[in-house]
Design a protein around this motif. Sequence first.
Motif, PDB file in Angstrom:
ATOM      1  N   HIS A 160       0.821  -1.206   0.000  1.00 64.51           N
ATOM      2  CA  HIS A 160       0.000   0.000   0.000  1.00 64.51           C
ATOM      3  C   HIS A 160       0.858   1.259   0.000  1.00 64.51           C
ATOM      4  O   HIS A 160       0.570   2.208  -0.743  1.00 64.51           O
ATOM      5  N   VAL A 161       1.885   1.286   0.812  1.00 65.58           N
ATOM      6  CA  VAL A 161       2.783   2.444   0.855  1.00 65.58           C
ATOM      7  C   VAL A 161       3.457   2.627  -0.499  1.00 65.58           C
ATOM      8  O   VAL A 161       3.556   3.748  -1.012  1.00 65.58           O
ATOM      9  N   GLY A 162       3.907   1.545  -1.095  1.00 61.84           N
ATOM     10  CA  GLY A 162       4.537   1.626  -2.413  1.00 61.84           C
ATOM     11  C   GLY A 162       3.584   2.158  -3.465  1.00 61.84           C
ATOM     12  O   GLY A 162       3.962   2.979  -4.308  1.00 61.84           O
ATOM     13  N   LEU A 163       2.331   1.721  -3.412  1.00 62.84           N
ATOM     14  CA  LEU A 163       1.335   2.192  -4.366  1.00 62.84           C
ATOM     15  C   LEU A 163       1.062   3.684  -4.174  1.00 62.84           C
ATOM     16  O   LEU A 163       0.990   4.441  -5.152  1.00 62.84           O
ATOM     17  N   VAL A 164       0.921   4.128  -2.946  1.00 64.15           N
ATOM     18  CA  VAL A 164       0.704   5.549  -2.671  1.00 64.15           C
ATOM     19  C   VAL A 164       1.888   6.372  -3.169  1.00 64.15           C
ATOM     20  O   VAL A 164       1.701   7.428  -3.793  1.00 64.15           O
ATOM     21  N   MET A 165       3.096   5.894  -2.919  1.00 60.89           N
ATOM     22  CA  MET A 165       4.284   6.621  -3.386  1.00 60.89           C
ATOM     23  C   MET A 165       4.305   6.708  -4.906  1.00 60.89           C
ATOM     24  O   MET A 165       4.642   7.756  -5.469  1.00 60.89           O
ATOM     25  N   LEU A 166       3.933   5.645  -5.588  1.00 63.45           N
ATOM     26  CA  LEU A 166       3.884   5.643  -7.042  1.00 63.45           C
ATOM     27  C   LEU A 166       2.874   6.661  -7.551  1.00 63.45           C
ATOM     28  O   LEU A 166       3.159   7.429  -8.483  1.00 63.45           O
ATOM     29  N   VAL A 167       1.694   6.703  -6.943  1.00 60.29           N
ATOM     30  CA  VAL A 167       0.663   7.663  -7.355  1.00 60.29           C
ATOM     31  C   VAL A 167       1.153   9.092  -7.144  1.00 60.29           C
ATOM     32  O   VAL A 167       0.975   9.955  -8.019  1.00 60.29           O
ATOM     33  N   VAL A 168       1.795   9.357  -6.018  1.00 65.89           N
ATOM     34  CA  VAL A 168       2.322  10.702  -5.749  1.00 65.89           C
ATOM     35  C   VAL A 168       3.360  11.087  -6.792  1.00 65.89           C
ATOM     36  O   VAL A 168       3.338  12.198  -7.334  1.00 65.89           O
ATOM     37  N   VAL A 169       4.270  10.177  -7.109  1.00 69.86           N
ATOM     38  CA  VAL A 169       5.295  10.457  -8.123  1.00 69.86           C
ATOM     39  C   VAL A 169       4.646  10.733  -9.477  1.00 69.86           C
ATOM     40  O   VAL A 169       5.030  11.671 -10.188  1.00 69.86           O
ATOM     41  N   LEU A 194       3.057  14.199  -9.406  1.00 65.28           N
ATOM     42  CA  LEU A 194       4.094  15.232  -9.485  1.00 65.28           C
ATOM     43  C   LEU A 194       4.688  15.310 -10.890  1.00 65.28           C
ATOM     44  O   LEU A 194       4.951  16.404 -11.400  1.00 65.28           O
ATOM     45  N   LEU A 195       4.881  14.182 -11.509  1.00 66.74           N
ATOM     46  CA  LEU A 195       5.386  14.154 -12.882  1.00 66.74           C
ATOM     47  C   LEU A 195       4.377  14.809 -13.823  1.00 66.74           C
ATOM     48  O   LEU A 195       4.759  15.619 -14.686  1.00 66.74           O
ATOM     49  N   GLY A 196       3.104  14.483 -13.638  1.00 65.85           N
ATOM     50  CA  GLY A 196       2.067  15.089 -14.467  1.00 65.85           C
ATOM     51  C   GLY A 196       1.996  16.589 -14.293  1.00 65.85           C
ATOM     52  O   GLY A 196       1.851  17.338 -15.270  1.00 65.85           O
ATOM     53  N   VAL A 197       2.136  17.064 -13.055  1.00 63.72           N
ATOM     54  CA  VAL A 197       2.121  18.510 -12.790  1.00 63.72           C
ATOM     55  C   VAL A 197       3.322  19.168 -13.443  1.00 63.72           C
ATOM     56  O   VAL A 197       3.207  20.216 -14.085  1.00 63.72           O
TER      57      VAL A 197
END
Length: 101
Positions: free
Chosen positions: A78-87, A90-93
Amino acid sequence: MGAAIVAVIHRKERDIVDELRYVGALSPTTARSIQELGIDEDVGFRRLRSREVVREAAPGHYYLDEGVWTGVRRTRRHVGLVMLVVVLILLGVSLGLFNFR
């Protein structure tokens, strides 16, 4: 560099869990000594002990708590998935794919 260190520690933890399963140390009655397990009390072992994945049934005799191990692995995913979504956000922004005005 930090990710590589974490990966090595996680690998050591998996090796310890695999060894506990292999020797059948899966309950207080089947707990084994460190010598019988053939493992070191290194950082991986200490982390598993602090998370109660590896429990001490009697002084120096340990066993694997499968339920806790399953929970630890689920939390890591779950933590890995959340980190991936955040990255990805941020990349999209940074690429201008999202407009938050």
